[in-house]
Design a protein around this motif. Structure first.
Motif, PDB file in Angstrom:
ATOM      1  N   VAL A 103      -6.662  -1.622  11.040  1.00  0.00           N
ATOM      2  CA  VAL A 103      -7.112  -0.245   9.812  1.00  0.00           C
ATOM      3  C   VAL A 103      -6.528  -1.039   8.756  1.00  0.00           C
ATOM      4  CG1 VAL A 103      -6.862   2.031   9.407  1.00  0.00           C
ATOM      5  CG2 VAL A 103      -6.905   1.617  11.848  1.00  0.00           C
ATOM      6  N   GLY A 104      -5.418  -1.548   8.568  1.00  0.00           N
ATOM      7  CA  GLY A 104      -4.495  -2.338   7.559  1.00  0.00           C
ATOM      8  C   GLY A 104      -5.475  -2.555   6.714  1.00  0.00           C
ATOM      9  N   ARG A 105      -6.479  -4.186   6.762  1.00  0.00           N
ATOM     10  CA  ARG A 105      -7.203  -4.569   6.965  1.00  0.00           C
ATOM     11  C   ARG A 105      -8.526  -4.133   6.271  1.00  0.00           C
ATOM     12  NH1 ARG A 105      -5.047  -8.408  10.711  1.00  0.00           N
ATOM     13  NH2 ARG A 105      -6.600  -7.430  12.875  1.00  0.00           N
ATOM     14  N   PHE A 111      -9.922  -3.704  -2.072  1.00  0.00           N
ATOM     15  CA  PHE A 111      -9.192  -3.692  -2.763  1.00  0.00           C
ATOM     16  C   PHE A 111      -8.298  -4.789  -2.925  1.00  0.00           C
ATOM     17  CE2 PHE A 111     -10.357   0.203  -1.798  1.00  0.00           C
ATOM     18  CZ  PHE A 111     -10.731   1.165  -2.660  1.00  0.00           C
ATOM     19  N   GLY A 112      -8.399  -6.129  -1.750  1.00  0.00           N
ATOM     20  CA  GLY A 112      -8.249  -7.239  -2.050  1.00  0.00           C
ATOM     21  C   GLY A 112      -6.738  -7.271  -1.208  1.00  0.00           C
ATOM     22  N   PHE A 113      -6.122  -6.474  -0.340  1.00  0.00           N
ATOM     23  CA  PHE A 113      -5.084  -6.804  -0.247  1.00  0.00           C
ATOM     24  C   PHE A 113      -5.741  -6.417   1.638  1.00  0.00           C
ATOM     25  CE2 PHE A 113      -4.026  -4.352  -3.443  1.00  0.00           C
ATOM     26  CZ  PHE A 113      -2.763  -4.559  -3.346  1.00  0.00           C
ATOM     27  N   GLN A 122       1.509  -2.460  -4.361  1.00  0.00           N
ATOM     28  CA  GLN A 122       1.442  -2.467  -5.382  1.00  0.00           C
ATOM     29  C   GLN A 122       0.206  -1.204  -6.054  1.00  0.00           C
ATOM     30  OE1 GLN A 122       0.998  -5.410  -6.721  1.00  0.00           O
ATOM     31  NE2 GLN A 122       3.091  -5.862  -5.215  1.00  0.00           N
ATOM     32  N   ALA A 123      -0.540  -0.545  -5.161  1.00  0.00           N
ATOM     33  CA  ALA A 123      -0.909   0.594  -5.981  1.00  0.00           C
ATOM     34  C   ALA A 123      -0.935   2.013  -5.325  1.00  0.00           C
ATOM     35  CB  ALA A 123      -3.011   0.356  -5.057  1.00  0.00           C
ATOM     36  N   GLY A 124       0.856   2.336  -4.530  1.00  0.00           N
ATOM     37  CA  GLY A 124       1.170   3.615  -4.122  1.00  0.00           C
ATOM     38  C   GLY A 124       0.107   4.147  -3.072  1.00  0.00           C
ATOM     39  N   ASP A 130      -6.886   7.475  -0.124  1.00  0.00           N
ATOM     40  CA  ASP A 130      -7.307   7.484  -1.266  1.00  0.00           C
ATOM     41  C   ASP A 130      -8.883   6.609   0.030  1.00  0.00           C
ATOM     42  OD1 ASP A 130      -7.097   9.593  -2.034  1.00  0.00           O
ATOM     43  OD2 ASP A 130      -6.743   8.846  -4.461  1.00  0.00           O
ATOM     44  N   ALA A 131      -8.027   5.399  -0.428  1.00  0.00           N
ATOM     45  CA  ALA A 131      -9.287   4.298   0.735  1.00  0.00           C
ATOM     46  C   ALA A 131      -9.799   5.105   2.199  1.00  0.00           C
ATOM     47  CB  ALA A 131      -8.505   3.256   0.007  1.00  0.00           C
ATOM     48  N   THR A 132      -8.357   4.794   2.393  1.00  0.00           N
ATOM     49  CA  THR A 132      -8.677   5.580   3.667  1.00  0.00           C
ATOM     50  C   THR A 132      -9.995   6.438   4.021  1.00  0.00           C
ATOM     51  OG1 THR A 132      -6.464   4.719   4.650  1.00  0.00           O
ATOM     52  CG2 THR A 132      -7.527   6.297   6.303  1.00  0.00           C
ATOM     53  N   LYS A 133     -10.082   7.483   3.281  1.00  0.00           N
ATOM     54  CA  LYS A 133     -10.874   8.217   3.728  1.00  0.00           C
ATOM     55  C   LYS A 133     -12.486   8.111   3.106  1.00  0.00           C
ATOM     56  CE  LYS A 133     -12.573  13.415   1.832  1.00  0.00           C
ATOM     57  NZ  LYS A 133     -11.972  13.996   3.367  1.00  0.00           N
ATOM     58  N   ILE A 134     -12.509   7.116   1.837  1.00  0.00           N
ATOM     59  CA  ILE A 134     -13.939   6.322   1.959  1.00  0.00           C
ATOM     60  C   ILE A 134     -14.349   5.466   2.687  1.00  0.00           C
ATOM     61  CG2 ILE A 134     -14.934   4.329   0.527  1.00  0.00           C
ATOM     62  CD1 ILE A 134     -12.604   5.749  -1.915  1.00  0.00           C
ATOM     63  N   ALA A 135     -13.150   5.191   4.080  1.00  0.00           N
ATOM     64  CA  ALA A 135     -13.936   3.899   4.409  1.00  0.00           C
ATOM     65  C   ALA A 135     -13.837   4.596   5.982  1.00  0.00           C
ATOM     66  CB  ALA A 135     -12.654   2.868   4.909  1.00  0.00           C
ATOM     67  N   ASP A 136     -13.193   5.746   5.951  1.00  0.00           N
ATOM     68  CA  ASP A 136     -13.546   6.664   7.671  1.00  0.00           C
ATOM     69  C   ASP A 136     -14.853   6.868   7.267  1.00  0.00           C
ATOM     70  OD1 ASP A 136     -13.163   8.252   9.684  1.00  0.00           O
ATOM     71  OD2 ASP A 136     -12.841  10.189   8.627  1.00  0.00           O
ATOM     72  N   SER A 137     -16.031   6.764   8.251  1.00  0.00           N
ATOM     73  CA  SER A 137     -17.075   7.386   8.694  1.00  0.00           C
ATOM     74  C   SER A 137     -17.490   8.748   9.539  1.00  0.00           C
ATOM     75  CB  SER A 137     -18.363   5.900  10.093  1.00  0.00           C
ATOM     76  OG  SER A 137     -17.284   5.789  10.638  1.00  0.00           O
ATOM     77  N   SER A 138     -16.050   8.884   9.709  1.00  0.00           N
ATOM     78  CA  SER A 138     -16.330  10.424  10.766  1.00  0.00           C
ATOM     79  C   SER A 138     -15.866  11.555   9.991  1.00  0.00           C
ATOM     80  CB  SER A 138     -15.401  10.445  11.578  1.00  0.00           C
ATOM     81  OG  SER A 138     -13.983  10.529  10.810  1.00  0.00           O
ATOM     82  N   GLY A 139     -15.673  11.292   8.073  1.00  0.00           N
ATOM     83  CA  GLY A 139     -15.456  12.928   7.594  1.00  0.00           C
ATOM     84  C   GLY A 139     -14.452  13.021   7.668  1.00  0.00           C
TER      85      GLY A 139
END
Length: 229
Positions: A103-105, A111-113, A122-124, A130-139
């Motif tokens: 999941v981390g990858r 975002f380069g991580f 690096q990003a907090g 927020d990135a996890t929510k964007i990547a999640d297709s289930s909503g």
């Protein structure tokens, strides 16, 4: 001004923790090690008078709270555990139960991580959520705003349901506590950990005007050195 002291405890180690799987709203039982570690936490808290006991509505948190309550000798033995869904773990949507490195990858790659640890450093933690929510297709995954909204609702529940001067125990989750720290702890308090350890204790002064972290993610081995914190 109403004022409460709240001790937030991260639940004990579970099988998902042991296997490094994403564990948000899904659940897994406590391991033997998790139970043993919680007994150390319980010993460190047993002489503190609590006016109320809360946990999230997930079983691993409820089981953790019961272990702490059974060991406590200073509180009313008739107190019952109260559950509040506002204190449950961050929701990870479609990523629940998947290896955290995978999941981390996936979440960090745009975002380069390639792992969560570097991404968080690096990003907090807020951008990672927020990135996890964007990547999640289930909503169903939660953004940082989603989590902070229900965190505030949980704090309001505690303030409305308890008298000023009360000391409250809340068993919750690592991601929730880490985000609490991100919003309210000092940089020095956060410096020691990316994720609070299982069984650790975070102490917060909660009022109807502010939230102040007194002690962040204290390890259970340190509790008996200063039970008043």
């Amino acid at each position: 001004m109403k004022e409460l002291q709240v001790k937030f405890v991260r639940h004990g180690q579970t099988f998902y923790n042991l296997m490094h799987k994403m564990q948000g709203w899904s659940d897994a039982p406590l391991t033997d090690r998790g139970i043993a570690d919680l007994r150390k936490t319980a010993q460190g808290l047993k002489q503190i008078h609590f006016d109320a006991f809360y946990s999230s509505d997930l079983k691993r948190a409820m089981d953790t709270a019961e272990i702490i309550m059974q060991a406590n000798t200073a509180s009313d033995p008739d107190l019952q555990l109260q559950t509040d869904a506002n204190f449950r773990e961050v929701g990870f949507g479609i990523f629940e139960g998947i290896d955290d490195q995978i999941v981390g990858r996936k979440v960090g790659h745009p975002f380069g991580f390639d792992n969560f640890n570097d991404f968080i450093k690096q990003a907090g933690i807020n951008q990672v959520r927020d990135a996890t929510k964007i990547a999640d297709s289930s909503g169903f995954a939660e953004s940082s705003t989603d989590v902070y909204h229900r965190m505030a609702a949980g704090f309001q529940d505690l303030l409305e349901q308890n008298a000023t001067g009360s000391t409250i125990l809340v068993v919750t989750h690592g991601g929730f506590i880490r985000m609490l720290g991100e919003k309210y702890a000092t940089k020095a308090q956060l410096a020691a950990t990316n994720l609070p350890e299982n069984g650790s204790v975070t102490t917060v002064l909660l009022t109807d005007q502010h939230v102040r972290v007194l002690d962040f993610a204290r390890h259970n081995d340190q509790l008996d050195t200063d039970q008043a914190v």
